[in-house]
Design a protein around this motif. Structure first.
Motif, PDB file in Angstrom:
ATOM      1  N   THR A  79     -18.893  -8.640  -7.111  1.00 36.99           N
ATOM      2  CA  THR A  79     -20.275  -8.634  -7.587  1.00 36.99           C
ATOM      3  C   THR A  79     -20.709 -10.013  -8.070  1.00 36.99           C
ATOM      4  O   THR A  79     -21.777 -10.161  -8.635  1.00 36.99           O
ATOM      5  CB  THR A  79     -20.479  -7.581  -8.695  1.00 36.99           C
ATOM      6  OG1 THR A  79     -19.603  -7.877  -9.782  1.00 36.99           O
ATOM      7  CG2 THR A  79     -20.213  -6.182  -8.167  1.00 36.99           C
ATOM      8  N   GLY A  80     -19.873 -11.015  -7.840  1.00 39.36           N
ATOM      9  CA  GLY A  80     -20.213 -12.406  -8.106  1.00 39.36           C
ATOM     10  C   GLY A  80     -19.997 -13.210  -6.840  1.00 39.36           C
ATOM     11  O   GLY A  80     -19.677 -12.654  -5.793  1.00 39.36           O
ATOM     12  N   ALA A  81     -20.168 -14.518  -6.915  1.00 44.73           N
ATOM     13  CA  ALA A  81     -19.972 -15.376  -5.744  1.00 44.73           C
ATOM     14  C   ALA A  81     -18.517 -15.313  -5.292  1.00 44.73           C
ATOM     15  O   ALA A  81     -17.597 -15.338  -6.101  1.00 44.73           O
ATOM     16  CB  ALA A  81     -20.373 -16.802  -6.069  1.00 44.73           C
ATOM     17  N   LEU A  82     -18.320 -15.242  -3.977  1.00 41.07           N
ATOM     18  CA  LEU A  82     -16.993 -15.023  -3.420  1.00 41.07           C
ATOM     19  C   LEU A  82     -16.709 -16.013  -2.309  1.00 41.07           C
ATOM     20  O   LEU A  82     -17.532 -16.210  -1.409  1.00 41.07           O
ATOM     21  CB  LEU A  82     -16.919 -13.598  -2.853  1.00 41.07           C
ATOM     22  CG  LEU A  82     -15.674 -13.215  -2.060  1.00 41.07           C
ATOM     23  CD1 LEU A  82     -14.438 -13.220  -2.957  1.00 41.07           C
ATOM     24  CD2 LEU A  82     -15.868 -11.839  -1.426  1.00 41.07           C
ATOM     25  N   THR A  83     -15.516 -16.618  -2.349  1.00 39.49           N
ATOM     26  CA  THR A  83     -15.030 -17.445  -1.262  1.00 39.49           C
ATOM     27  C   THR A  83     -13.669 -16.920  -0.845  1.00 39.49           C
ATOM     28  O   THR A  83     -12.769 -16.786  -1.678  1.00 39.49           O
ATOM     29  CB  THR A  83     -14.901 -18.924  -1.685  1.00 39.49           C
ATOM     30  OG1 THR A  83     -16.179 -19.408  -2.081  1.00 39.49           O
ATOM     31  CG2 THR A  83     -14.377 -19.779  -0.545  1.00 39.49           C
ATOM     32  N   LEU A  84     -13.531 -16.610   0.453  1.00 45.94           N
ATOM     33  CA  LEU A  84     -12.257 -16.174   1.016  1.00 45.94           C
ATOM     34  C   LEU A  84     -11.786 -17.233   2.005  1.00 45.94           C
ATOM     35  O   LEU A  84     -12.550 -17.649   2.873  1.00 45.94           O
ATOM     36  CB  LEU A  84     -12.395 -14.844   1.760  1.00 45.94           C
ATOM     37  CG  LEU A  84     -12.934 -13.640   0.988  1.00 45.94           C
ATOM     38  CD1 LEU A  84     -13.021 -12.429   1.909  1.00 45.94           C
ATOM     39  CD2 LEU A  84     -12.043 -13.329  -0.207  1.00 45.94           C
ATOM     40  N   THR A  85     -10.529 -17.658   1.883  1.00 45.64           N
ATOM     41  CA  THR A  85      -9.951 -18.620   2.808  1.00 45.64           C
ATOM     42  C   THR A  85      -8.621 -18.078   3.297  1.00 45.64           C
ATOM     43  O   THR A  85      -7.733 -17.792   2.487  1.00 45.64           O
ATOM     44  CB  THR A  85      -9.746 -19.993   2.118  1.00 45.64           C
ATOM     45  OG1 THR A  85     -11.002 -20.432   1.588  1.00 45.64           O
ATOM     46  CG2 THR A  85      -9.221 -21.019   3.101  1.00 45.64           C
ATOM     47  N   ASN A  86      -8.504 -17.919   4.605  1.00 46.62           N
ATOM     48  CA  ASN A  86      -7.286 -17.374   5.218  1.00 46.62           C
ATOM     49  C   ASN A  86      -6.896 -16.032   4.606  1.00 46.62           C
ATOM     50  O   ASN A  86      -5.733 -15.796   4.279  1.00 46.62           O
ATOM     51  CB  ASN A  86      -6.124 -18.368   5.119  1.00 46.62           C
ATOM     52  CG  ASN A  86      -6.436 -19.671   5.829  1.00 46.62           C
ATOM     53  OD1 ASN A  86      -7.077 -19.674   6.869  1.00 46.62           O
ATOM     54  ND2 ASN A  86      -6.013 -20.768   5.240  1.00 46.62           N
ATOM     55  N   VAL A  87      -7.880 -15.168   4.470  1.00 46.78           N
ATOM     56  CA  VAL A  87      -7.658 -13.826   3.918  1.00 46.78           C
ATOM     57  C   VAL A  87      -7.855 -12.809   5.037  1.00 46.78           C
ATOM     58  O   VAL A  87      -8.824 -12.873   5.783  1.00 46.78           O
ATOM     59  CB  VAL A  87      -8.622 -13.533   2.745  1.00 46.78           C
ATOM     60  CG1 VAL A  87      -8.523 -12.079   2.302  1.00 46.78           C
ATOM     61  CG2 VAL A  87      -8.314 -14.463   1.587  1.00 46.78           C
ATOM     62  N   ARG A  88      -6.913 -11.888   5.126  1.00 51.26           N
ATOM     63  CA  ARG A  88      -7.002 -10.795   6.086  1.00 51.26           C
ATOM     64  C   ARG A  88      -7.290  -9.512   5.315  1.00 51.26           C
ATOM     65  O   ARG A  88      -6.595  -9.207   4.341  1.00 51.26           O
ATOM     66  CB  ARG A  88      -5.689 -10.654   6.861  1.00 51.26           C
ATOM     67  CG  ARG A  88      -5.362 -11.894   7.643  1.00 51.26           C
ATOM     68  CD  ARG A  88      -3.965 -11.940   8.268  1.00 51.26           C
ATOM     69  NE  ARG A  88      -3.141 -10.787   8.045  1.00 51.26           N
ATOM     70  CZ  ARG A  88      -2.395 -10.193   8.977  1.00 51.26           C
ATOM     71  NH1 ARG A  88      -2.390 -10.644  10.203  1.00 51.26           N
ATOM     72  NH2 ARG A  88      -1.651  -9.152   8.691  1.00 51.26           N
ATOM     73  N   VAL A  89      -8.324  -8.789   5.746  1.00 48.95           N
ATOM     74  CA  VAL A  89      -8.656  -7.492   5.157  1.00 48.95           C
ATOM     75  C   VAL A  89      -8.506  -6.466   6.269  1.00 48.95           C
ATOM     76  O   VAL A  89      -9.248  -6.485   7.250  1.00 48.95           O
ATOM     77  CB  VAL A  89     -10.078  -7.468   4.559  1.00 48.95           C
ATOM     78  CG1 VAL A  89     -10.368  -6.115   3.923  1.00 48.95           C
ATOM     79  CG2 VAL A  89     -10.240  -8.588   3.527  1.00 48.95           C
ATOM     80  N   VAL A 106     -23.698 -14.773  -3.113  1.00 50.87           N
ATOM     81  CA  VAL A 106     -23.293 -15.722  -2.090  1.00 50.87           C
ATOM     82  C   VAL A 106     -21.827 -15.483  -1.750  1.00 50.87           C
ATOM     83  O   VAL A 106     -20.986 -15.413  -2.641  1.00 50.87           O
ATOM     84  CB  VAL A 106     -23.501 -17.177  -2.568  1.00 50.87           C
ATOM     85  CG1 VAL A 106     -22.989 -18.173  -1.548  1.00 50.87           C
ATOM     86  CG2 VAL A 106     -24.973 -17.427  -2.871  1.00 50.87           C
ATOM     87  N   ALA A 107     -21.525 -15.360  -0.452  1.00 52.50           N
ATOM     88  CA  ALA A 107     -20.150 -15.123  -0.016  1.00 52.50           C
ATOM     89  C   ALA A 107     -19.855 -15.975   1.208  1.00 52.50           C
ATOM     90  O   ALA A 107     -20.719 -16.200   2.055  1.00 52.50           O
ATOM     91  CB  ALA A 107     -19.940 -13.650   0.300  1.00 52.50           C
ATOM     92  N   ARG A 108     -18.592 -16.427   1.298  1.00 53.96           N
ATOM     93  CA  ARG A 108     -18.159 -17.271   2.412  1.00 53.96           C
ATOM     94  C   ARG A 108     -16.726 -16.928   2.762  1.00 53.96           C
ATOM     95  O   ARG A 108     -15.892 -16.776   1.866  1.00 53.96           O
ATOM     96  CB  ARG A 108     -18.266 -18.732   2.021  1.00 53.96           C
ATOM     97  CG  ARG A 108     -17.799 -19.692   3.094  1.00 53.96           C
ATOM     98  CD  ARG A 108     -17.891 -21.143   2.601  1.00 53.96           C
ATOM     99  NE  ARG A 108     -17.449 -22.064   3.606  1.00 53.96           N
ATOM    100  CZ  ARG A 108     -18.239 -22.648   4.497  1.00 53.96           C
ATOM    101  NH1 ARG A 108     -19.531 -22.396   4.490  1.00 53.96           N
ATOM    102  NH2 ARG A 108     -17.749 -23.489   5.384  1.00 53.96           N
ATOM    103  N   ALA A 109     -16.452 -16.823   4.062  1.00 51.88           N
ATOM    104  CA  ALA A 109     -15.086 -16.618   4.534  1.00 51.88           C
ATOM    105  C   ALA A 109     -14.764 -17.673   5.585  1.00 51.88           C
ATOM    106  O   ALA A 109     -15.573 -17.937   6.474  1.00 51.88           O
ATOM    107  CB  ALA A 109     -14.915 -15.229   5.122  1.00 51.88           C
ATOM    108  N   THR A 110     -13.583 -18.259   5.464  1.00 51.23           N
ATOM    109  CA  THR A 110     -13.116 -19.258   6.415  1.00 51.23           C
ATOM    110  C   THR A 110     -11.712 -18.871   6.875  1.00 51.23           C
ATOM    111  O   THR A 110     -10.836 -18.612   6.046  1.00 51.23           O
ATOM    112  CB  THR A 110     -13.079 -20.660   5.761  1.00 51.23           C
ATOM    113  OG1 THR A 110     -14.381 -20.980   5.283  1.00 51.23           O
ATOM    114  CG2 THR A 110     -12.629 -21.713   6.766  1.00 51.23           C
TER     115      THR A 110
END
Length: 176
Positions: A79-89, A106-110
């Motif tokens: 529920t806040g800003a999220l950055t995912l890096t090399n994360v598998r869901v 704001v969310a970002r995945a790399t």
């Protein structure tokens, strides 16, 4: 409500370490897996957080608990800003929205992978990722070098559902 990790202060959660070496993250040699079976892998409650180098799998949230977001984000709820890096869901399920990931803001995945996630409740949107937000407030979802594969939703957005701006760069969205 159960979760493997609960974050309510700004931080970076990083996997890929051994119990004897905390200086270098190597997620290939030392995979970190959060596998809650019931409940979520990660809850990020209203703060800025970064998650790196780990797998969240088999999260499952139902709509039987009566509070905001109870049935959202089977793998990750932010529920806040999220950055995912090399994360598998992987293989996570929600009955409200966001089988794999539910983000508000704001969310970002790399370099990530969202695969085999399900949004299974009546009118459920965003099998892989449900990005809630306010277009006018600048809420957005950005995926860079991320794969969204074989996710499903009962209603809209088998792979992705974005209420705000959506940017895909070198992303692969397949068979959702």
């Amino acid at each position: 409500d159960k979760q493997s990790v609960y974050i309510d202060k700004p931080l970076t959660l990083r996997g890929g370490y051994t119990t004897t070496n905390w200086t270098v993250s190597d997620p290939i040699a030392y995979p970190t897996v959060l596998d809650p079976q019931t409940g979520r892998g990660i809850v990020i409650s209203g703060v800025v957080a970064t998650v790196e180098n780990l797998t969240v799998q088999n999260g499952w949230v139902k709509s039987e608990v009566a509070y905001a977001y109870a049935d959202r984000g089977g793998g990750i709820l932010a529920t806040g800003a999220l950055t995912l890096t090399n994360v598998r869901v992987l293989s996570s399920t929600a009955e409200g929205a966001g089988g794999g990931v539910y983000s508000g803001g704001v969310a970002r995945a790399t370099g990530g992978l969202l695969q085999n996630n399900r949004c299974a409740g009546s009118g459920c949107d965003g099998g892989g990722w449900y990005a809630d937000g306010d277009w006018y407030a600048g809420d957005s979802l950005t995926l860079l070098d991320t794969q969204v594969i074989s996710n499903a939703a009962v209603d809209f957005g088998g792979g992705l559902y974005a209420a705000g701006a959506l940017t895909l760069t070198h992303a692969h969205v397949l068979t959702n």
